[in-house]
Design a protein around this motif. Structure first.
Motif, short mmCIF file in Angstrom:
data_model
loop_
_atom_site.label_atom_id
_atom_site.label_comp_id
_atom_site.label_asym_id
_atom_site.label_seq_id
_atom_site.Cartn_x
_atom_site.Cartn_y
_atom_site.Cartn_z
N ILE A 118 0.79 -1.49 0.17
CA ILE A 118 -0.10 -0.21 -0.35
C ILE A 118 0.76 1.23 0.35
O ILE A 118 0.53 2.65 -0.46
N ALA A 119 2.07 1.10 1.32
CA ALA A 119 2.37 2.36 0.83
C ALA A 119 3.40 2.59 -0.41
O ALA A 119 3.46 3.87 -0.80
N ASN A 120 3.96 1.28 -0.91
CA ASN A 120 4.93 1.93 -1.70
C ASN A 120 3.98 1.42 -3.38
O ASN A 120 4.56 2.08 -4.39
N GLY A 121 3.35 1.27 -3.13
CA GLY A 121 1.51 0.54 -4.49
C GLY A 121 1.32 2.71 -4.98
O GLY A 121 1.45 2.90 -5.73
N THR A 122 1.33 3.03 -3.70
CA THR A 122 0.85 4.43 -4.09
C THR A 122 1.94 5.57 -4.13
O THR A 122 1.89 6.95 -3.70
N SER A 123 2.92 5.36 -3.89
CA SER A 123 4.58 6.48 -3.53
C SER A 123 4.86 6.11 -4.45
O SER A 123 5.40 4.92 -4.99
N GLU A 124 5.52 7.08 -5.57
CA GLU A 124 6.64 7.14 -6.42
C GLU A 124 8.51 6.96 -6.05
O GLU A 124 9.20 7.51 -6.59
N CYS A 125 8.49 6.90 -4.45
CA CYS A 125 9.68 7.19 -3.94
C CYS A 125 10.71 6.04 -4.51
O CYS A 125 11.47 6.71 -4.24
N ASP A 127 11.52 2.42 -6.85
CA ASP A 127 11.56 2.12 -8.03
C ASP A 127 10.37 1.38 -8.40
O ASP A 127 10.72 0.64 -7.27
N ILE A 128 10.25 0.88 -9.06
CA ILE A 128 8.95 -0.20 -8.93
C ILE A 128 9.04 -1.51 -9.27
O ILE A 128 9.06 -2.40 -8.42
N GLU A 129 10.85 -1.54 -9.76
CA GLU A 129 11.28 -2.79 -10.15
C GLU A 129 11.95 -3.43 -8.94
O GLU A 129 11.66 -4.63 -8.00
N ASP A 130 11.93 -2.46 -7.48
CA ASP A 130 12.96 -2.63 -6.11
C ASP A 130 11.51 -3.61 -5.45
O ASP A 130 12.21 -4.17 -4.91
N VAL A 131 10.62 -2.40 -5.61
CA VAL A 131 8.85 -3.08 -4.98
C VAL A 131 9.41 -4.35 -5.04
O VAL A 131 8.91 -4.88 -4.33
N ARG A 138 9.92 -10.79 0.25
CA ARG A 138 9.33 -11.20 1.42
C ARG A 138 8.12 -11.71 1.15
O ARG A 138 8.21 -13.11 2.32
N LEU A 139 7.69 -12.11 -0.10
CA LEU A 139 6.96 -13.50 0.06
C LEU A 139 7.19 -14.66 -0.21
O LEU A 139 6.79 -15.38 0.85
#
Length: 180
Positions: A118-125, A127-131, A138-139
């Protein structure tokens, strides 16, 4: 480990598991593979479990009388009543209760992962590949430790067939040759 999700905990279940561990001599061996310190949501319960594990690892018996000095040695603040509260709970089916704690621990990790998304999907701080990579890591870690213990009959049969073939060909025969 507290994440605001008190409903992902079960105090009575934790008490039953810990009480049984203190009251029954071999109970720890029934649940040690399932439980980690993080299986216990409440701080004092986590500390009691860590003390039980430390004593068991040293070859000592953790019980109602010996747990107090171990907690003191570990600098855990407690009152004698806290140990009494734990020890007056027990169960005949510790594995069932341990499975519940195992399940709740995994659910707390899912919750934490969801909060991360939620925190990283709604923020562009970040990089999406890092997320994506962090999410996958983690999964995988949530059930990674338990998956390696599960093997199918096919896995074992493959090893047996390989060993038989090695024996027939004279390769890697374990033991001392006897001529038979």
């Amino acid at each position: 480990m507290k994440n605001g999700n008190h409903y992902l905990s079960d105090k009575e279940c934790e008490l039953c598991v810990l009480g049984t561990l203190l009251l029954e001599r071999n109970a720890i061996h029934q649940v040690r593979e399932l439980l980690t310190p993080n299986s216990f949501y409440f701080d004092f319960h986590r500390e009691v479990y860590c003390a039980i594990i430390a004593m068991t690892d040293r070859g000592e018996r953790a019980d109602v009388l010996s747990i107090g000095p171990e907690l003191s040695k570990r600098r855990v603040a407690y009152k004698p009543y806290d140990i009494v509260e734990v020890s007056q709970n027990s169960t005949f089916d510790i594995t069932q209760y341990a499975c519940r704690l195992f399940d709740l621990e995994k659910r707390r990790k899912f919750y934490d992962l969801g909060q991360y998304l939620i925190a990283n999907g709604t923020s562009e701080c970040e990089d999406i590949e890092d997320v994506l990579q962090a999410t996958n890591d983690r999964l995988s870690a949530i059930f990674g430790d338990t998956v390696k213990h599960i093997r199918t009959a096919t896995d074992y049969l493959t090893e047996v067939v390989e060993q038989v073939n090695n024996n027939l060909s004279g390769q890697n025969i374990p033991g001392t040759p006897t001529g038979f």
